[in-house]
Design an enzyme around this catalytic site. Sequence first.
Site, PDB file in Angstrom:
ATOM      1  N   PRO A  16     -43.141  16.542   7.971  1.00 56.43           N
ATOM      2  CA  PRO A  16     -43.336  15.015   7.483  1.00 56.43           C
ATOM      3  C   PRO A  16     -44.845  15.039   7.321  1.00 56.43           C
ATOM      4  O   PRO A  16     -45.694  15.790   8.155  1.00 56.43           O
ATOM      5  CB  PRO A  16     -43.323  14.308   8.899  1.00 56.43           C
ATOM      6  N   MET A  17     -45.382  14.664   5.987  1.00 53.31           N
ATOM      7  CA  MET A  17     -46.609  14.608   5.681  1.00 53.31           C
ATOM      8  C   MET A  17     -47.033  13.104   5.027  1.00 53.31           C
ATOM      9  O   MET A  17     -46.454  13.007   3.911  1.00 53.31           O
ATOM     10  CB  MET A  17     -47.062  15.770   4.769  1.00 53.31           C
ATOM     11  N   ALA A  18     -47.937  12.544   5.414  1.00 55.42           N
ATOM     12  CA  ALA A  18     -48.360  11.290   5.044  1.00 55.42           C
ATOM     13  C   ALA A  18     -48.979  11.402   3.606  1.00 55.42           C
ATOM     14  O   ALA A  18     -49.655  12.386   3.226  1.00 55.42           O
ATOM     15  CB  ALA A  18     -49.521  10.426   5.794  1.00 55.42           C
ATOM     16  N   GLN A  70     -39.296  10.023  10.285  1.00 53.08           N
ATOM     17  CA  GLN A  70     -40.190   9.848  11.494  1.00 53.08           C
ATOM     18  C   GLN A  70     -40.847   8.575  11.618  1.00 53.08           C
ATOM     19  O   GLN A  70     -41.334   8.063  10.617  1.00 53.08           O
ATOM     20  CB  GLN A  70     -41.428  11.049  11.003  1.00 53.08           C
ATOM     21  N   CYS A 101     -50.017  13.139  15.846  1.00 52.45           N
ATOM     22  CA  CYS A 101     -51.176  12.745  14.646  1.00 52.45           C
ATOM     23  C   CYS A 101     -52.131  12.699  15.448  1.00 52.45           C
ATOM     24  O   CYS A 101     -52.501  12.027  16.437  1.00 52.45           O
ATOM     25  CB  CYS A 101     -50.689  11.583  13.911  1.00 52.45           C
TER      26      CYS A 101
HETATM   27  C1  LIG Z   1     -51.797  15.624   4.388  1.00 52.81           C
HETATM   28  C2  LIG Z   1     -50.904  15.869   5.456  1.00 52.81           C
HETATM   29  C3  LIG Z   1     -50.209  14.784   6.277  1.00 52.81           C
HETATM   30  C4  LIG Z   1     -49.564  14.711   7.335  1.00 52.81           C
HETATM   31  N1  LIG Z   1     -48.691  13.915   7.928  1.00 52.81           N
HETATM   32  C5  LIG Z   1     -48.183  13.873   9.234  1.00 52.81           C
HETATM   33  C6  LIG Z   1     -47.100  13.082   9.422  1.00 52.81           C
HETATM   34  O1  LIG Z   1     -46.889  11.808   8.828  1.00 52.81           O
HETATM   35  N2  LIG Z   1     -46.562  13.251  10.657  1.00 52.81           N
HETATM   36  C7  LIG Z   1     -46.666  14.353  11.236  1.00 52.81           C
HETATM   37  O2  LIG Z   1     -45.722  14.441  12.335  1.00 52.81           O
HETATM   38  N3  LIG Z   1     -47.323  15.249  11.001  1.00 52.81           N
HETATM   39  C8  LIG Z   1     -48.004  14.922   9.703  1.00 52.81           C
HETATM   40  N4  LIG Z   1     -49.138  16.156   9.394  1.00 52.81           N
HETATM   41  C9  LIG Z   1     -48.765  17.513  10.052  1.00 52.81           C
HETATM   42  C10 LIG Z   1     -47.910  18.362   9.594  1.00 52.81           C
HETATM   43  O3  LIG Z   1     -46.549  17.778   9.746  1.00 52.81           O
HETATM   44  C11 LIG Z   1     -47.868  19.735  10.170  1.00 52.81           C
HETATM   45  O4  LIG Z   1     -47.546  19.676  11.573  1.00 52.81           O
HETATM   46  C12 LIG Z   1     -49.328  20.453  10.092  1.00 52.81           C
HETATM   47  O5  LIG Z   1     -49.696  20.208   8.840  1.00 52.81           O
HETATM   48  C13 LIG Z   1     -49.270  21.808  10.518  1.00 52.81           C
HETATM   49  O6  LIG Z   1     -48.332  22.637   9.598  1.00 52.81           O
HETATM   50  P1  LIG Z   1     -48.839  23.370   8.370  1.00 52.81           P
HETATM   51  O7  LIG Z   1     -49.693  24.529   9.109  1.00 52.81           O
HETATM   52  O8  LIG Z   1     -47.428  24.175   7.878  1.00 52.81           O
HETATM   53  O9  LIG Z   1     -49.332  22.677   7.684  1.00 52.81           O
HETATM   54  C14 LIG Z   1     -49.611  16.093   8.009  1.00 52.81           C
HETATM   55  C15 LIG Z   1     -50.344  17.204   7.581  1.00 52.81           C
HETATM   56  C16 LIG Z   1     -51.233  17.130   6.639  1.00 52.81           C
HETATM   57  C17 LIG Z   1     -51.877  18.200   5.951  1.00 52.81           C
END
Ligand SMILES: Cc1cc2nc3c(=O)[nH]c(=O)nc-3n(C[C@H](O)[C@H](O)[C@H](O)COP(=O)(O)O)c2cc1C
Length: 318
Positions: A16-18, A70, A101
Amino acid sequence: MRLGGVDLTGNLLLAPMADVTNLAFRLMCKKYGASLSFTEMISSDAIVHGNEKSFLRGMTCEEERPFGIQLFGHCPETITSAALIIEEMFEPEIIDINLGCPSPTITNAGCGSALLLSPDVVSSIFASLCENVDTPVTAKIRILESMDQTLDIANRVEEAGACAITVHGRTREQGYQGSADHSYAKRIKEELSIPVIANGDVKDGESAESILEYTGCDGLMIGRAAMGDPHVFYRISKYLEHGELIEVSCERRRDDLLEYIRLLEKFDLVSHVNMKAHSQWFTRGLKDSRSVRMGMGNADSHSSLIECIRNMCRDVQA
Ligand SMILES: Cc1cc2nc3c(=O)[nH]c(=O)nc-3n(C[C@H](O)[C@H](O)[C@H](O)COP(=O)(O)O)c2cc1C
């Protein structure tokens, strides 16, 4: 991998990514092999208060399924009420609760990673959800510095009836700095019976393979590596299946970006700001892309941005 009664086609999940994982982007990731994708986090309070913008974030289509929504919040009753509403409206295959978060706007309200410091509240949230909601529930956590405290949270989530847990191997204090420590996901996998998904720094086939091997986890969740590059799911799958290394061309990035925009239009999700942000990500890492990226940044209309994208491979190499 089987999750909450659903047989997934693989074990690579979109995080999930905002402002990133809208329906159009999730469909692109699905096309390239993400076996489950999650909406960005949605406020339980906003859902309970009928906030329309928040409902839009849960929008899906048949082609996307299975998908997860989520939620974030801190009050067990409100989270449960919100889950019941979204269950009825969108019928997601999974409802995930955000325990990770680190943003102060979220943690100051007692939500996201702040919940890791209130283990009893975590137990109440998952107990209430698992008792009242039919949709399988999962948790996405960050780690605490203490392994024992992290294990305690994971155990509570499992005992309450969650069907899986995702472990992002960074603490709240780390934000996105430093590298993810997957020893926590490994220990949690050793201790729990439900599927455990490792998250953090999966960026290519090699990192995916080594994290899967090291942790013994059931699956991997991919976040930032997919931003501007949904094709990464295909490359990682091929590497895991046959050790095959695949390059991504500028033309592929361009066509994917144009397809992403077509999907935004199809689902009435077009926002110039979002398109510009995604355009920057889709050109990340391409050689000699400075002028293209500047052009995209300066594009002040939909049509001038599309024109920039169409021409982006004239001066750029992968
Ligand atoms: C731009 C952005 C938005 C994110 N939004 C959320 C979110 O809405 N919910 C969540 O659980 N994690 C959020 N995360 C965290 C990611 O889901 C993930 O846990 C984190 O980036 C680590 O994984 P990665 O190394 O593959 O990026 C966000 C991360 C980024 C970069």
